[in-house]
Enzyme design. Structure first.
Site, mmCIF file in Angstrom:
data_model
loop_
_atom_site.group_PDB
_atom_site.id
_atom_site.type_symbol
_atom_site.label_atom_id
_atom_site.label_comp_id
_atom_site.label_asym_id
_atom_site.label_seq_id
_atom_site.Cartn_x
_atom_site.Cartn_y
_atom_site.Cartn_z
ATOM 1 N N LYS A 61 -11.849 0.913 1.761
ATOM 2 C CA LYS A 61 -11.703 -0.143 0.757
ATOM 3 C C LYS A 61 -11.866 -1.544 1.348
ATOM 4 C CE LYS A 61 -6.609 0.311 0.740
ATOM 5 N NZ LYS A 61 -6.561 1.548 1.592
ATOM 6 N N ASN A 96 -5.044 -6.946 -0.470
ATOM 7 C CA ASN A 96 -4.634 -6.168 0.698
ATOM 8 C C ASN A 96 -5.485 -6.462 1.930
ATOM 9 O OD1 ASN A 96 -2.822 -3.938 1.606
ATOM 10 N ND2 ASN A 96 -4.769 -2.884 1.967
ATOM 11 N N HIS A 154 0.346 7.991 2.671
ATOM 12 C CA HIS A 154 1.519 7.287 2.149
ATOM 13 C C HIS A 154 2.409 8.180 1.285
ATOM 14 C CE1 HIS A 154 -0.155 3.666 3.760
ATOM 15 N NE2 HIS A 154 -1.172 3.638 2.918
#
Length: 473
Positions: A125, A148, A194
């Site tokens: 990403k 981010n 995660h």
């Protein structure tokens, strides 16, 4: 800065005073909100106080007076258990949001429909976010890049019909953005990650899906099962991106052997020979960037020109220079075997520098790619474990430190008969045994290479990526 006017005259609790938290506090205050900020760490509280941001221990506040809790994305919302500030907000019936939610509300209030591209995915990403922003900026668009990838969204210029926001989003950020509604929502891929923060793979995938659910147009990579299922649930306004042979489905793009084609088979772009876009994973990144750029009205020539000059991101298969025919590549961001696999598939005749603080599984998953490695150079705490995996399959040298490994790898690569040997730092490890983070490790590698100028090392001409990643002054 993007002032947040949607909470003007209201009292807002804010927890988490890192970079994005401080930016959020500034934006709320600039928009007329009454902010009460706090952090579990004294350093963050001190920074806020130094800027004149009102602070108070939120455990001692009357929560009935708060309109919202703005939570930093690094603070647990649900798993392994909700943070105490979350429990207090929930107990008082106070909504919990993040900084990107504030941006979305401000966008709807001041510039409805302003171009907003949101990108997520387990892998790729950051490169895709940077590539989209770069291609748009090279075509003359006013682009603000953040999220981010490093710059807090509320530090960027406000939404505007003539300005494109290109924002990378983690699952933590999506979880705090209930009304996420980008013009273009991008989902690269979904693989387990995660789970300590999301509980299950199903919950993690569901959070990722939320990014495209509210998007006007969705662009989805369909090379993994969870992402294919997500694409199948999207009824319309969908571009599927597939890497490899085979037909595309519906309105889609396919990237095969570096060539990006549309559903009719027409060639749109060729990324072969673009050093910053080597490897099948970068073909997906490029295909997604093509889809987004097309959706935002760029011409084929503008897209190809942007792809061709993309300098890449630091520490992600970054070509730091050459010494005669030897190529030096900084892939310090590869902190596990899955990331290193991408680099090993992109090169041959590899002089591989690896090691550090090992992750579960070590480098055993990389055994199928050992035939691409000419020699391995071991550094750090994982040396013994990695030597055991390499034994009998790849010749290796224990080097201890990165500087020693670079020198030995450069010498051996230069002495080899390969047409383009590669000195590759792709550690498949965390950096914490010898370096503060992967950026420091990558900078050390780059510096070790450049100290070899007297031996003919030449750095590439483009400016460091940080120069174009920053928003224009």
């Amino acid at each position: 800065m993007t002032p947040v006017t949607t909470f003007a005259g209201q009292r807002v609790a804010l927890f988490g005073l890192g970079g994005s938290g401080l930016a959020t506090a500034r934006a709320l205050i600039a928009g007329g909100a009454e902010v009460v900020a706090w952090d579990d760490g004294a350093e963050g509280v001190a920074k806020a106080q130094g800027e004149g941001i009102p602070t108070a221990d939120l455990r001692e506040q009357d929560w009935s007076g708060f309109a919202a809790l703005v939570l930093a994305p690094g603070v647990p919302l649900t798993h392994p258990e909700p943070h105490w500030s979350v429990r207090q907000a929930q107990g008082a019936g106070v909504e919990i949001v993040g900084d990107i939610e504030l941006f979305c509300r401000e966008r709807r209030a001041v510039a409805p429909g302003a171009p907003f591209v949101a990108i997520t995915g387990t892998n790729g990403k950051s490169t895709t976010t940077a590539l989209i922003a770069y291609v748009l900026r090279q075509a003359g668009r006013d682009v603000q890049m953040g999220g981010n990838i490093g710059t807090a969204i509320l530090s960027l210029e406000p939404p505007d019909a003539a300005r494109v926001h290109v924002i990378e989003m983690s699952s933590f950020q999506i979880d705090l953005t209930p009304s996420l509604d980008p013009s273009v929502g991008v989902l690269m891929n979904v693989t387990p990650d995660h789970l300590d923060r999301h509980g299950t793979m199903e919950q993690y995938a569901g959070i990722k899906e939320r990014l495209i659910r509210g998007a006007d147009l969705a662009v989805v990579g369909i090379d993994d099962a969870p992402s294919r299922a997500i694409a199948d649930r999207r009824a319309e306004r969908l571009v599927r991106v597939h890497v490899g042979a085979g037909p595309t489905q519906g309105e889609g793009l396919r990237a095969e052997a570096g060539i990006i084609r549309d559903a009719a088979g027409a060639d749109l772009a060729d990324v072969n020979g673009i050093g910053s876009l080597r490897g099948a994973h970068n073909w997906q990144n490029a295909a997604v960037a093509v889809a987004v750029a097309q959706a935002l009205g760029l011409s084929a020539d503008e897209i190809r020109a942007g792809l061709a000059s993309f300098p890449g991101l630091p520490h992600r298969m970054e070509e730091v220079g050459r010494r005669d025919r030897v190529l030096f590549v900084n892939d310090s961001k590869a902190t596990n075997a899955d990331s290193t696999e991408k680099a090993l598939t992109a090169f041959r005749d590899i002089h591989w520098i690896l090691g550090g603080k090992a992750k579960d599984g070590g480098i055993f998953p990389l055994v199928p790619y050992f035939e691409r490695v000419a020699h391995a150079y071991l550094i750090g705490a994982a040396s013994d474990a990695f030597a055991a995996t390499l034994e009998g399959a790849v010749p290796y040298t224990r080097c201890g430190t990165l500087d020693v490994a670079v020198e030995k790898a450069a010498q051996n690569a230069a002495a080899s008969g390969a047409p383009e040997p590669v000195v590759l730092l792709s550690p498949a490890c965390a950096s914490y045994d010898q370096f503060r983070n992967f950026e420091v490790r990558g900078d050390r590698f780059r510096g070790s290479c450049r100290r070899s100028r007297k031996n003919g090392f030449s750095a590439p001409a483009p400016a460091p990526p940080a120069a174009w990643c920053r928003p224009p002054d």
